[in-house]
Design a protein around this motif. Structure first.
Motif, short mmCIF file in Angstrom:
data_model
loop_
_atom_site.label_atom_id
_atom_site.label_comp_id
_atom_site.label_asym_id
_atom_site.label_seq_id
_atom_site.Cartn_x
_atom_site.Cartn_y
_atom_site.Cartn_z
N MET A 150 -16.11 1.43 17.71
CA MET A 150 -15.15 2.34 18.34
C MET A 150 -15.88 3.58 18.80
O MET A 150 -16.80 4.06 18.15
CB MET A 150 -14.08 2.72 17.31
CG MET A 150 -13.01 3.61 17.91
SD MET A 150 -11.79 4.00 16.67
CE MET A 150 -11.18 2.35 16.34
N SER A 151 -15.48 4.13 19.89
CA SER A 151 -16.16 5.31 20.41
C SER A 151 -15.17 6.39 20.71
O SER A 151 -14.00 6.17 20.90
CB SER A 151 -16.95 4.94 21.66
OG SER A 151 -16.09 4.46 22.66
N LYS B 23 -2.10 -3.05 15.76
CA LYS B 23 -3.19 -3.35 16.68
C LYS B 23 -3.26 -2.39 17.86
O LYS B 23 -4.30 -2.27 18.50
CB LYS B 23 -3.06 -4.80 17.19
CG LYS B 23 -3.30 -5.83 16.10
CD LYS B 23 -3.22 -7.24 16.66
CE LYS B 23 -3.50 -8.27 15.57
NZ LYS B 23 -3.42 -9.66 16.09
N ARG B 24 -2.14 -1.73 18.17
CA ARG B 24 -2.12 -0.81 19.30
C ARG B 24 -1.69 0.58 18.83
O ARG B 24 -0.85 0.72 17.95
CB ARG B 24 -1.16 -1.29 20.39
CG ARG B 24 -1.56 -2.56 21.10
CD ARG B 24 -0.60 -2.83 22.23
NE ARG B 24 -0.89 -4.05 22.96
CZ ARG B 24 -0.40 -5.24 22.67
NH1 ARG B 24 0.45 -5.36 21.65
NH2 ARG B 24 -0.71 -6.31 23.38
N TRP C 27 -4.02 2.11 23.33
CA TRP C 27 -5.38 1.70 22.94
C TRP C 27 -5.31 0.57 21.93
O TRP C 27 -4.32 0.42 21.20
CB TRP C 27 -6.12 2.87 22.30
CG TRP C 27 -6.65 3.91 23.23
CD1 TRP C 27 -7.84 3.90 23.90
CD2 TRP C 27 -6.04 5.17 23.55
NE1 TRP C 27 -8.00 5.06 24.63
CE2 TRP C 27 -6.91 5.86 24.43
CE3 TRP C 27 -4.84 5.78 23.18
CZ2 TRP C 27 -6.62 7.12 24.95
CZ3 TRP C 27 -4.54 7.03 23.69
CH2 TRP C 27 -5.42 7.69 24.56
N HIS C 28 -6.41 -0.19 21.85
CA HIS C 28 -6.67 -1.11 20.75
C HIS C 28 -7.77 -0.46 19.91
O HIS C 28 -8.96 -0.67 20.18
CB HIS C 28 -7.13 -2.48 21.25
CG HIS C 28 -6.06 -3.31 21.86
ND1 HIS C 28 -5.60 -3.11 23.14
CD2 HIS C 28 -5.33 -4.34 21.34
CE1 HIS C 28 -4.64 -3.99 23.40
NE2 HIS C 28 -4.45 -4.74 22.33
N GLU D 196 -9.22 -0.94 17.15
CA GLU D 196 -10.26 -1.76 16.54
C GLU D 196 -11.35 -2.14 17.54
O GLU D 196 -12.46 -2.49 17.15
CB GLU D 196 -9.64 -3.03 15.94
CG GLU D 196 -8.75 -2.75 14.72
CD GLU D 196 -8.22 -4.04 14.12
OE1 GLU D 196 -8.44 -5.12 14.73
OE2 GLU D 196 -7.58 -3.97 13.06
N LYS D 197 -11.02 -2.06 18.83
CA LYS D 197 -11.99 -2.40 19.87
C LYS D 197 -12.64 -1.15 20.46
O LYS D 197 -13.86 -1.04 20.51
CB LYS D 197 -11.32 -3.21 20.98
CG LYS D 197 -10.76 -4.55 20.50
CD LYS D 197 -10.07 -5.28 21.65
CE LYS D 197 -9.49 -6.61 21.17
NZ LYS D 197 -8.78 -7.33 22.27
N SER D 198 -11.82 -0.21 20.91
CA SER D 198 -12.36 1.00 21.54
C SER D 198 -11.28 2.06 21.67
O SER D 198 -10.10 1.73 21.83
CB SER D 198 -12.92 0.67 22.93
OG SER D 198 -13.32 1.86 23.60
N SER E 231 -10.74 2.58 28.29
CA SER E 231 -10.25 1.36 27.67
C SER E 231 -8.74 1.37 27.44
O SER E 231 -8.16 0.36 27.03
CB SER E 231 -10.95 1.13 26.32
OG SER E 231 -10.54 2.09 25.37
#
Length: 354
Positions: free
Chosen positions: A1-2, A64-65, A78-79, A81-83, A88
């Motif tokens: 994640m950033s 998740k969101r 956003w998700h 867990e992904k970014s 994104s």
């Protein structure tokens, strides 16, 4: 994640006042629990250049969101867990003609949510699988907050005029498709309205009233009223385990009421400012408190002991625990300083893995 932590203000945040030692049997150790070491984590801050504030964040029911509203008349999802990078985020627009104030997720479906705006007087319903909104309700009043019933088929909303009204999901006729409709129930005075976990009752607060009211649903008959805050009650949250009701007020105090006896069993005085919002963690063990200072307090539910003060980029109007992790989301706007950088809207995450 950033994300970004650049240029964070280094304002001194006062440490929370520690209450007297709690009874030994209420501590985590005595109950065989291991609390996260919150002091080991750092906030993940996402800045969005804007003269406006980010007004509200909320998690989908599956966690998740993360949705955020407040700027550009747009909903951002956003998700995490992904970014959490800006690029994104999924953007949902076209439903509102002015600033968006609030987002609520349907508790029975992770793709369905609604947003509201006080300025355009709309409540808009969305499905993440579609780019366009699925329904738009134009109101005669300005909706400030929305809250789904546990079955996802009723919404109570409060207005800028401190009234509560109801929306229901159903058909006008046998041939019609199901949609959201305005209920014919008479509005009730309230600043916030929260369904209980069964959906047969509501907890109402009013920022000009000292007491919390509990009403039956759907009759809206008052079942119970209890004094809570001298200066008015502005926030309430229900423990997921069903043990406690937490309330926050202008007096900077958070009260915990035992729901079996309706007595105030604990008072949290860690905050130095008026309370904006409160949230219980998924296991009910922790309370996150947003206030008019530039920090979020995390306290232990069973003892009231402050565990960590999370620095924020500014005052946050809201705070929300993840539905299954010890992670909080909060948002706001950076402080405006003479000769300083232009203000930014921001969304922050705090907790393990963030």
């Amino acid at each position: 994640m950033s994300g970004a932590n650049n240029g964070k203000e280094e304002d001194e945040i006062p440490p929370p006042q520690r209450p007297p030692s709690p009874p030994p049997h209420t501590t985590f150790a005595a109950r065989g629990l291991h609390a996260p070491n919150f002091s080991a984590f750092r906030p993940r801050d996402i800045r969005i250049p804007s003269p406006q504030s980010m007004n509200h964040v909320a998690w989908s029911c599956d966690g998740k969101r993360l949705g955020a509203v407040g700027i550009d008349k747009v909903v951002r999802l956003w998700h995490p867990e992904k970014s959490m990078e800006l690029r994104s985020a999924s953007m949902f627009s076209g439903g509102h003609s002015d600033d968006v104030d609030y987002i609520s997720w349907n508790p029975t479906h992770p793709d369905l949510f609604c947003t509201s705006s006080q300025k355009d007087r709309r409540i808009v319903f969305w499905d993440t699988r579609q780019t366009r909104y699925i329904q738009q309700l134009q109101l005669k009043v300005s909706p400030s907050q929305t809250n789904f019933a546990p079955d996802g088929r009723t919404i109570v909303y409060t207005t800028a005029g401190k009234q509560m009204a109801v929306l229901t999901f159903g058909k006008d006729s046998d041939d019609a498709k199901e949609q959201w409709h305005l209920s014919d129930k008479e509005p009730m005075p309230a600043s916030t309205a929260t369904f209980n976990h069964v959906g047969d009752g509501l907890v109402l607060t009013h920022q000009s009233e000292a007491s919390i009211r509990v009403v039956d649903y759907p009759s809206l008959a008052v079942i119970h009223s209890t004094p809570a805050h001298v200066g008015g009650c502005v926030a309430a949250a229900l423990d997921p385990r069903g043990r406690y009701l937490a309330s926050g007020g202008h007096d900077s105090i958070v009260n915990l009421f035992d729901l079996s006896e309706w007595i105030c069993t604990r008072t949290i005085t860690a905050c130095d400012n008026a309370i904006n919002a409160i949230s219980f963690s998924h296991d009910g063990e922790f309370i996150a408190i947003a206030n008019q200072g530039s920090y979020i307090d995390i306290c232990a539910t069973e003892t009231g002991v402050p565990l960590h003060r999370v620095p924020a980029l500014g005052e946050s109007p809201t705070v929300s625990w993840h539905p299954s992790k010890h992670v909080i989301a909060y948002c706001g706007q950076t402080a405006i300083r003479e000769g300083g950088p232009a203000p930014s809207a921001w969304v922050s995450l705090f907790g393990p893995g963030m």
